[in-house]
Design a protein around this motif. Structure first.
Motif, PDB file in Angstrom:
ATOM      1  N   LEU A  35      -2.406   9.670   5.200  1.00  0.00           N
ATOM      2  CA  LEU A  35      -2.510   8.225   5.430  1.00  0.00           C
ATOM      3  C   LEU A  35      -1.439   7.663   6.370  1.00  0.00           C
ATOM      4  O   LEU A  35      -1.660   6.622   7.004  1.00  0.00           O
ATOM      5  N   LEU A  49       0.825  -1.209   0.000  1.00  0.00           N
ATOM      6  CA  LEU A  49       0.000   0.000   0.000  1.00  0.00           C
ATOM      7  C   LEU A  49       0.859   1.259   0.000  1.00  0.00           C
ATOM      8  O   LEU A  49       0.566   2.230  -0.714  1.00  0.00           O
ATOM      9  N   THR A  50       1.926   1.252   0.796  1.00  0.00           N
ATOM     10  CA  THR A  50       2.786   2.445   0.893  1.00  0.00           C
ATOM     11  C   THR A  50       3.600   2.692  -0.372  1.00  0.00           C
ATOM     12  O   THR A  50       4.255   3.739  -0.480  1.00  0.00           O
ATOM     13  N   THR A  92       2.091   2.461  -3.415  1.00  0.00           N
ATOM     14  CA  THR A  92       1.132   2.787  -4.464  1.00  0.00           C
ATOM     15  C   THR A  92       1.095   4.291  -4.696  1.00  0.00           C
ATOM     16  O   THR A  92       1.491   5.091  -3.846  1.00  0.00           O
ATOM     17  N   SER A  93       0.590   4.673  -5.851  1.00  0.00           N
ATOM     18  CA  SER A  93       0.462   6.102  -6.176  1.00  0.00           C
ATOM     19  C   SER A  93      -0.549   6.788  -5.273  1.00  0.00           C
ATOM     20  O   SER A  93      -0.407   7.973  -4.941  1.00  0.00           O
ATOM     21  N   LEU A  94      -1.583   6.058  -4.842  1.00  0.00           N
ATOM     22  CA  LEU A  94      -2.587   6.624  -3.942  1.00  0.00           C
ATOM     23  C   LEU A  94      -1.940   7.082  -2.639  1.00  0.00           C
ATOM     24  O   LEU A  94      -2.212   8.187  -2.145  1.00  0.00           O
ATOM     25  N   PHE A  95      -1.056   6.234  -2.079  1.00  0.00           N
ATOM     26  CA  PHE A  95      -0.377   6.606  -0.833  1.00  0.00           C
ATOM     27  C   PHE A  95       0.577   7.772  -1.066  1.00  0.00           C
ATOM     28  O   PHE A  95       0.686   8.675  -0.224  1.00  0.00           O
ATOM     29  N   SER A  96       1.261   7.797  -2.196  1.00  0.00           N
ATOM     30  CA  SER A  96       2.203   8.867  -2.491  1.00  0.00           C
ATOM     31  C   SER A  96       1.515  10.223  -2.531  1.00  0.00           C
ATOM     32  O   SER A  96       2.048  11.232  -2.044  1.00  0.00           O
ATOM     33  N   VAL A  97       0.305  10.260  -3.094  1.00  0.00           N
ATOM     34  CA  VAL A  97      -0.441  11.519  -3.200  1.00  0.00           C
ATOM     35  C   VAL A  97      -0.950  11.978  -1.842  1.00  0.00           C
ATOM     36  O   VAL A  97      -0.941  13.178  -1.521  1.00  0.00           O
ATOM     37  N   HIS A  98      -1.366  11.011  -0.995  1.00  0.00           N
ATOM     38  CA  HIS A  98      -2.000  11.378   0.289  1.00  0.00           C
ATOM     39  C   HIS A  98      -1.179  10.872   1.484  1.00  0.00           C
ATOM     40  O   HIS A  98      -1.729  10.542   2.532  1.00  0.00           O
ATOM     41  N   GLN A  99       0.147  10.812   1.346  1.00  0.00           N
ATOM     42  CA  GLN A  99       0.959  10.193   2.398  1.00  0.00           C
ATOM     43  C   GLN A  99       0.890  10.939   3.720  1.00  0.00           C
ATOM     44  O   GLN A  99       0.946  10.322   4.786  1.00  0.00           O
TER      45      GLN A  99
END
Length: 339
Positions: free
Chosen positions: A40, A27-28, A30-37
């Motif tokens: 999250l 998960l860490t 993924t691009s989703l985590f990178s955008v909202h790190q």
């Protein structure tokens, strides 16, 4: 329940938390985590530090796996989180490491000491046999950890226990003998602590000129060495030499020990400290060589092993040691192996 069934259920108890750890690592990345790190990261940290360890505990609490394994599993989670969560978002993780790891270490130490003392009490009430704290500790740790890890944990706990907690005077039984009062060996080891202290100050001053960090690392190692010596010194009176029905239990505190069956003994003699030799197969009980000032030598028919607190066992066919009441010791031992 069969052994295969138990093994499968125990394996599942490990696989599920490990799978979740792998999922979090994925998960860490993924691009989703990178955008909202920033948003999250605290939630991922909580999963690493609380959710998965609690799940692991719930999975093992009714199985044959010790609850103490929660501590190393939690440390594993912390290590993985440290390499997974971006450093700029590790505020919660850093706070947890500052307070949680010392609490874990102290809790594990307390649990082990309490359980070992209980195990020792139960053992002594059920069997007419003397088992000291260190022996019970080694047995207990072996049931919790792999062999090499168990020995390391047992040694570290024993050093702390004998060094700073056990102040009760040891009263010798008829079959027990002290091995330190007349040898001066404890005074020699105590002097080594003074040497370590002087060396620590000197090395710290010199190394600090090149690297303050290196200076404190070396100082920490010196302090640790001094604490080890204190634990060993204070353990010697607590672990006397014992003449049992079928074997000799020879100990020099927690530093070294050996068990010799009477049928392996060829003869036993009283000697002077000047009779020390460096022949192959000759060992001193304390492993300190001529410093031990031995007054007893035991010749063996077959090689035996001398266990050391660190490192591999040492094989010997001739053992030198010091016993305060050496005449009485020799007479009692001969009464057993001459039968």
């Amino acid at each position: 329940m069969t052994k295969t069934s138990t093994f499968q259920k125990n394996t599942i108890a490990f696989i599920i938390p490990l799978a979740l750890l792998i999922l979090l690592v994925f998960l860490t990345n993924t691009s989703l985590f990178s955008v909202h790190q920033s948003f999250l990261s605290p939630f991922v940290t909580i999963d690493f530090m609380i959710t998965i360890p609690i799940l692991y505990f719930l999975l093992i609490r009714k199985r044959s796996i010790s609850n103490v394994t929660v501590a190393p599993f939690l440390i594993l989670c912390i290590v993985i989180a440290s390499y997974t969560i971006p450093s700029e978002n590790q505020d919660l993780l850093s706070l947890s490491k500052t307070w949680l790891i010392p609490i874990i270490e102290l809790s594990v130490l307390a649990v082990i000491i309490i359980k070992v003392r209980k195990a020792r009490t139960l053992y002594k009430t059920s069997v007419n046999y003397h088992q000291d704290f260190y022996s019970a500790l080694v047995t207990y740790c072996a049931s919790l950890f792999p062999k090499n890890v168990a020995k390391l944990v047992a040694n570290e706990v024993a050093l702390i226990y004998y060094g700073f907690f056990n102040f009760k005077k040891t009263i010798l039984k008829d079959n027990e003998f002290s091995n330190y009062k007349g040898s001066g060996i404890l005074s020699t080891l105590s002097a080594l602590i003074l040497v370590v202290g002087i060396e620590m100050i000197t090395v710290h001053i010199i190394s600090a000129k090149w690297s303050p960090t290196l200076a404190w690392v070396l100082t920490g190692l010196s302090i640790y060495s001094a604490l080890q010596l204190i634990g060993i010194i204070r353990s010697v009176p607590k672990r006397p030499i014992t003449i049992n029905e079928h074997h000799l239990q020879l100990r020099f505190g927690i530093l070294s020990e050996t068990t010799i069956p009477y049928d392996a003994i060829d003869r036993i003699e009283i000697i002077n400290s000047s009779d020390f030799d460096k022949e192959k197969g000759t060992k001193t009980l304390s492993l300190l060589g001529e410093l031990e000032q031995s007054n007893i030598v035991i010749y063996l028919k077959s090689p035996q092993q001398l266990d050391f607190i660190y490192g591999k066992p040492k094989t010997f066919t001739k053992l030198l040691l010091f016993v305060d009441d050496n005449q009485n010791f020799k007479s009692k031992v001969e009464a057993y192996f001459s039968e």
